[in-house]
Design an enzyme around this catalytic site. Structure first.
Site, PDB file in Angstrom:
ATOM      1  N   ASP A   1       0.858  -1.203   0.000  1.00  0.00           N
ATOM      2  CA  ASP A   1       0.000   0.000   0.000  1.00  0.00           C
ATOM      3  C   ASP A   1       0.889   1.247   0.000  1.00  0.00           C
ATOM      4  O   ASP A   1       0.628   2.213  -0.724  1.00  0.00           O
ATOM      5  CB  ASP A   1      -0.890   0.040   1.256  1.00  0.00           C
ATOM      6  CG  ASP A   1      -1.842  -1.136   1.373  1.00  0.00           C
ATOM      7  OD1 ASP A   1      -3.051  -0.942   1.251  1.00  0.00           O
ATOM      8  OD2 ASP A   1      -1.365  -2.269   1.582  1.00  0.00           O
TER       9      ASP A   1
ATOM     10  N   THR B   1     -19.557  -7.132   0.951  1.00  0.00           N
ATOM     11  CA  THR B   1     -18.286  -7.321   1.668  1.00  0.00           C
ATOM     12  C   THR B   1     -18.149  -8.739   2.214  1.00  0.00           C
ATOM     13  O   THR B   1     -19.148  -9.400   2.504  1.00  0.00           O
ATOM     14  CB  THR B   1     -18.208  -6.310   2.833  1.00  0.00           C
ATOM     15  OG1 THR B   1     -16.946  -6.420   3.482  1.00  0.00           O
ATOM     16  CG2 THR B   1     -19.317  -6.514   3.856  1.00  0.00           C
TER      17      THR B   1
ATOM     18  N   THR C   1      -6.915  -4.857   0.799  1.00  0.00           N
ATOM     19  CA  THR C   1      -5.696  -5.177   1.568  1.00  0.00           C
ATOM     20  C   THR C   1      -5.908  -6.377   2.487  1.00  0.00           C
ATOM     21  O   THR C   1      -5.023  -7.213   2.643  1.00  0.00           O
ATOM     22  CB  THR C   1      -5.249  -3.946   2.394  1.00  0.00           C
ATOM     23  OG1 THR C   1      -5.017  -2.866   1.487  1.00  0.00           O
ATOM     24  CG2 THR C   1      -3.965  -4.217   3.159  1.00  0.00           C
TER      25      THR C   1
HETATM   26  P1  AMP Z   1     -14.866  -4.541   1.422  1.00  0.00           P
HETATM   27  O1  AMP Z   1     -16.037  -4.764   0.544  1.00  0.00           O
HETATM   28  O2  AMP Z   1     -15.091  -4.977   2.838  1.00  0.00           O
HETATM   29  O3  AMP Z   1     -13.607  -5.101   0.833  1.00  0.00           O
HETATM   30  O4  AMP Z   1     -14.686  -2.963   1.500  1.00  0.00           O
HETATM   31  C1  AMP Z   1     -14.457  -2.155   0.362  1.00  0.00           C
HETATM   32  C2  AMP Z   1     -13.493  -1.045   0.718  1.00  0.00           C
HETATM   33  O5  AMP Z   1     -14.013  -0.278   1.810  1.00  0.00           O
HETATM   34  C3  AMP Z   1     -12.121  -1.528   1.166  1.00  0.00           C
HETATM   35  O6  AMP Z   1     -11.157  -0.597   0.780  1.00  0.00           O
HETATM   36  C4  AMP Z   1     -12.225  -1.543   2.668  1.00  0.00           C
HETATM   37  O7  AMP Z   1     -10.985  -1.355   3.263  1.00  0.00           O
HETATM   38  C5  AMP Z   1     -13.154  -0.360   2.937  1.00  0.00           C
HETATM   39  N1  AMP Z   1     -13.960  -0.609   4.131  1.00  0.00           N
HETATM   40  C6  AMP Z   1     -15.226  -1.053   4.192  1.00  0.00           C
HETATM   41  N2  AMP Z   1     -15.645  -1.177   5.460  1.00  0.00           N
HETATM   42  C7  AMP Z   1     -14.618  -0.800   6.226  1.00  0.00           C
HETATM   43  C8  AMP Z   1     -14.423  -0.688   7.635  1.00  0.00           C
HETATM   44  N3  AMP Z   1     -15.390  -1.009   8.500  1.00  0.00           N
HETATM   45  N4  AMP Z   1     -13.223  -0.241   8.079  1.00  0.00           N
HETATM   46  C9  AMP Z   1     -12.250   0.082   7.197  1.00  0.00           C
HETATM   47  N5  AMP Z   1     -12.365  -0.002   5.855  1.00  0.00           N
HETATM   48  C10 AMP Z   1     -13.531  -0.438   5.379  1.00  0.00           C
HETATM   49 MG    MG Z   2      -6.515   0.600   0.009  1.00  0.00          MG
END
Ligand code: AMP
Ligand code: MG
Ligand code: MG
Length: 338
Positions: free
Chosen positions: A51, A224, A122
């Site tokens: 990153d 997610t 990540t």
């Molecule tokens: P995901 O679908 O969970 O992979 O989330 C999509 C993007 O949003 C990624 O960049 C995640 O890091 C960010 N993201 C979603 N929810 C959170 C959370 N609760 N805390 C930190 N980053 C999040």
């Molecule tokens: Mg990122």
């Protein structure tokens, strides 16, 4: 086309090559096995060396070429000289040959805002790495000194969740986006190209992939896999999906939409930020799709906006109104629009 290419086309052409370089950095760090993981706000909010290096590479390369643009990157990094080997000065000649949509032809560098997610997904990247470390070196075919290694393991599908996102905004709107998927084709044997770059601009089109829709009227919801909670799952259920796909990364979920594997990306929670949605939104919009908050309101990408997409993410290729109409009142009350 007469005269020199429009600034925005030069920027997209550079961003395309810069995203490829960032993708190569992401592969190289995974291959090194030493991810240098740092927890940001907690165990589900991580930063790795990839990153950090990818962001340094993207931001330094673009700002050297376009000193007046505003660049907003996800990672907070100490201001230090960026290593010369991280700088990418190339550009995509193919993009420079495209005709800029008339409304963007006169845009100036200082009017453009670039949103950078150097590595989206990540969490999944670190999980895939852990899986790789449990394999012996002999099981991980690679050519020393290059980044053409080929992992083979079931949990490694998570590598496809990883993307590099560079979004370009003007007047608060996402007007161009580049997505690099560094491990695309990881399943194929040596000799095939690893990684791909997709890009798009509303009014011009989207390139680097084959647009497909989910067959029939099947509702396949993608959401997610690592940031879920009850509100998130209740909202997914309210869509009455035929199928739910839980994968990581905002960029990856938009790829699912435009390649016909999912019909809606539903994330009824804060957590996603402007750098997660700017590039994907531009590409989705370029093929007739839509990305909004759970209320159906658009996000804005001015340089001074709040980074958090507090009212969630609802993205579709078609039938946005159907999905927006199914969002439960409880979700709408929990997630206020900005
Ligand atoms: P995901 O679908 O969970 O992979 O989330 C999509 C993007 O949003 C990624 O960049 C995640 O890091 C960010 N993201 C979603 N929810 C959170 C959370 N609760 N805390 C930190 N980053 C999040
Ligand atoms: Mg990122
Ligand atoms: Mg992200």
């Amino acid at each position: 086309m007469s005269g020199s290419p429009a600034v925005v086309m030069r920027l997209v052409a550079s961003a395309h090559t810069v995203a490829e370089k960032a993708g190569a950095i992401v592969r190289k760090v995974l291959h090194s096995g030493d991810l240098g993981i740092v927890e940001k706000t907690g165990a589900n909010d991580l930063q790795t060396l990839a990153d950090r290096l990818a962001q340094q590479s993207i931001c330094a390369s673009l700002s050297r070429r376009f000193p007046k643009i505003t660049i907003i990157g996800e990672e907070e990094l100490p201001a230090e000289e960026v290593r010369e080997d991280l700088i990418e000065s190339g550009h995509s000649e193919e993009i420079l040959q495209k005709t800029c949509p008339a409304e963007y032809r006169e845009l100036k560098e200082e009017e453009l805002v670039v949103w950078v997610d150097p590595l989206d997904g990540t969490k999944e990247y670190t999980e895939a790495s852990r899986c790789l470390r449990h394999q012996t070196d002999a099981q991980i075919p690679h050519h020393k000194g290059s980044d053409t290694y080929r992992p083979h393991s079931t949990a490694l599908w998570l590598l496809d969740n990883v993307t590099v996102l560079i979004g370009i905004a003007y007047a608060g709107k996402a007007i161009a986006g580049v997505i690099n998927q560094p491990f695309y084709n990881y399943q194929l044997g040596a000799g095939s190209a690893l990684g791909r770059t997709m890009w798009g601009m509303p009014g011009l089109g989207a390139f680097g992939f084959q647009l497909q829709e989910v067959p029939g009227d099947k509702r396949i919801v993608t959401t997610t896999r690592s940031h879920s909670n009850k509100v998130v799952t209740d909202c997914v259920d309210a869509m009455e999906p035929h199928e739910v796909i839980r994968v990581g990364g905002a960029g990856n979920k938009i790829i699912q939409l435009v390649e016909g594997r999912a019909s809606a990306y539903v994330f009824a929670s804060p957590g996603c930020k402007k750098w997660d949605t700017c590039a994907p939104e531009a590409i989705l919009h370029a093929v007739g799709g839509k990305l909004t908050d759970m209320h159906g309101n658009a996000y804005r990408y001015h340089a001074n906006v709040k980074h958090m997409n507090s009212a969630g993410v609802l993205a579709t290729l078609r039938n946005h109104e159907y999905y927006a109409s199914r969002v439960p009142q409880s979700v709408l009350q929990a997630l206020k629009s900005d």
